[in-house]
Structures are given as structure tokens and as C-alpha cells.
Design a protein around this motif. Structure first.
Motif, short mmCIF file in Angstrom:
data_model
loop_
_atom_site.label_atom_id
_atom_site.label_comp_id
_atom_site.label_asym_id
_atom_site.label_seq_id
_atom_site.Cartn_x
_atom_site.Cartn_y
_atom_site.Cartn_z
N ASP A 105 0.81 -1.22 0.00
CA ASP A 105 0.00 0.00 0.00
C ASP A 105 0.84 1.27 0.00
O ASP A 105 0.62 2.19 -0.79
N SER A 106 1.86 1.36 0.85
CA SER A 106 2.66 2.58 0.93
C SER A 106 3.50 2.78 -0.33
O SER A 106 3.65 3.91 -0.81
N ASP A 107 4.06 1.70 -0.89
CA ASP A 107 4.82 1.81 -2.14
C ASP A 107 3.93 2.30 -3.28
O ASP A 107 4.32 3.14 -4.09
N PHE A 108 2.73 1.77 -3.33
CA PHE A 108 1.77 2.13 -4.37
C PHE A 108 1.39 3.61 -4.24
O PHE A 108 1.33 4.34 -5.22
N LYS A 109 1.18 4.05 -3.03
CA LYS A 109 0.84 5.46 -2.79
C LYS A 109 1.98 6.37 -3.24
O LYS A 109 1.75 7.38 -3.90
N LYS A 110 3.22 6.02 -2.91
CA LYS A 110 4.38 6.82 -3.34
C LYS A 110 4.49 6.87 -4.86
O LYS A 110 4.77 7.92 -5.43
N LEU A 111 4.26 5.73 -5.51
CA LEU A 111 4.33 5.69 -6.96
C LEU A 111 3.27 6.61 -7.57
O LEU A 111 3.55 7.37 -8.50
N LEU A 112 2.06 6.55 -7.06
CA LEU A 112 1.00 7.42 -7.58
C LEU A 112 1.32 8.90 -7.36
O LEU A 112 1.05 9.73 -8.24
N GLU A 113 1.88 9.23 -6.22
CA GLU A 113 2.26 10.62 -5.95
C GLU A 113 3.34 11.09 -6.93
O GLU A 113 3.27 12.19 -7.46
N LYS A 114 4.32 10.24 -7.20
CA LYS A 114 5.38 10.60 -8.15
C LYS A 114 4.83 10.73 -9.57
O LYS A 114 5.22 11.63 -10.31
N LEU A 115 3.92 9.85 -9.95
CA LEU A 115 3.30 9.95 -11.27
C LEU A 115 2.48 11.23 -11.39
O LEU A 115 2.49 11.89 -12.43
N GLN A 116 1.78 11.59 -10.33
CA GLN A 116 0.97 12.82 -10.35
C GLN A 116 1.88 14.04 -10.54
O GLN A 116 1.58 14.92 -11.33
N ILE A 117 3.00 14.08 -9.85
CA ILE A 117 3.95 15.18 -10.00
C ILE A 117 4.50 15.22 -11.42
O ILE A 117 4.55 16.27 -12.05
N LEU A 118 4.88 14.06 -11.94
CA LEU A 118 5.42 13.98 -13.29
C LEU A 118 4.41 14.46 -14.32
O LEU A 118 4.73 15.26 -15.19
N LEU A 119 3.18 13.99 -14.22
CA LEU A 119 2.15 14.37 -15.17
C LEU A 119 1.79 15.84 -15.04
O LEU A 119 1.55 16.53 -16.04
N THR A 120 1.76 16.36 -13.84
CA THR A 120 1.46 17.78 -13.62
C THR A 120 2.56 18.65 -14.21
O THR A 120 2.27 19.65 -14.87
N ASN A 121 3.80 18.27 -14.02
CA ASN A 121 4.93 19.05 -14.56
C ASN A 121 5.00 19.02 -16.07
O ASN A 121 5.55 19.92 -16.69
N ASN A 122 4.44 17.97 -16.66
CA ASN A 122 4.43 17.85 -18.13
C ASN A 122 3.11 18.30 -18.73
O ASN A 122 2.85 18.05 -19.91
N ASN A 123 2.25 18.92 -17.92
CA ASN A 123 0.96 19.44 -18.37
C ASN A 123 0.09 18.37 -19.03
O ASN A 123 -0.51 18.61 -20.07
N MET A 124 0.07 17.20 -18.47
CA MET A 124 -0.74 16.13 -19.02
C MET A 124 -2.02 15.97 -18.26
O MET A 124 -2.17 16.19 -17.15
#
Length: 105
Positions: free
Chosen positions: A86-105
């Protein structure tokens, strides 16, 4: 994150569910070259593409395929596997959200 060895590109399929696949279905899928089976993500991706959406999807594989009728595998292992990661999955989703936000996706 230390999970690179756990991330793979694979061929995913699904069958009607929600239920586990039979050993015969799993053996057939192995012959077809399928790496993983999901219950809903394939249907959801098809529906999203039909609506014109761009799709990025990933699956958490929670149990191995049992291709032998003699082995009883408990469904509880799926829930337990999810809870352990659960905690690994949450971290991965947070990192993906940051990546997608920074790339305006």
C-alpha cells in the motif's frame, strides 16, 4: 523508489469477472503469450479510448496464476498482497501525479 526490478512491460488480458481464472483458462492464456490477467482495467481502457481519451494504465499483480486444479489458493492472499504494498503504491501514484502535472498532461 527501489522498485525498478518490480516494474515490467507485459501483455495484459482479462476475462469476465469478478472471479479468478480457471487453470484451463490460465494454461490457454500462457500458450497465447499473455503475461498477466486483470479483472477490469482492460475493459476500462477500451471504454476510455472509445470516448477519445488518452490512456495510461498500470496494474498491481497480487497473485500468481495457479494452473493446477489440485492446488487451492486462497483469495485472501490478494488482499494481503495489496495491504503489504500500500505505501509503495501510494508513493508511486504521488510521483506519477507530480510527473504528469509538470508535463501538463
Amino acid at each position: 523508489m527501489g522498485i525498478a526490478d518490480k516494474i515490467h512491460i507485459a501483455i495484459l488480458t482479462c476475462i469476465g469477472g469478478p472471479n479468478f481464472e480457471t487453470p484451463a483458462e490460465l494454461r490457454m492464456m500462457r500458450i497465447f503469450g499473455i503475461d498477466a490477467v486483470g479483472m477490469s482495467i482492460v475493459h476500462e481502457a477500451i471504454a476510455a479510448r472509445h470516448c477519445g481519451m488518452t490512456v495510461f494504465a498500470f496494474s498491481f499483480i497480487s497473485n500468481i496464476c495457479i494452473c493446477d486444479y489440485e492446488i487451492n489458493d486462497e483469495a485472501d492472499q490478494v488482499l494481503d498482497a495489496g495491504k503489504k504494498k500500500d505505501s509503495d503504491f501510494k508513493k508511486l501514484l504521488e510521483k506519477l501525479q507530480i510527473l504528469l502535472t509538470n508535463n501538463n498532461m
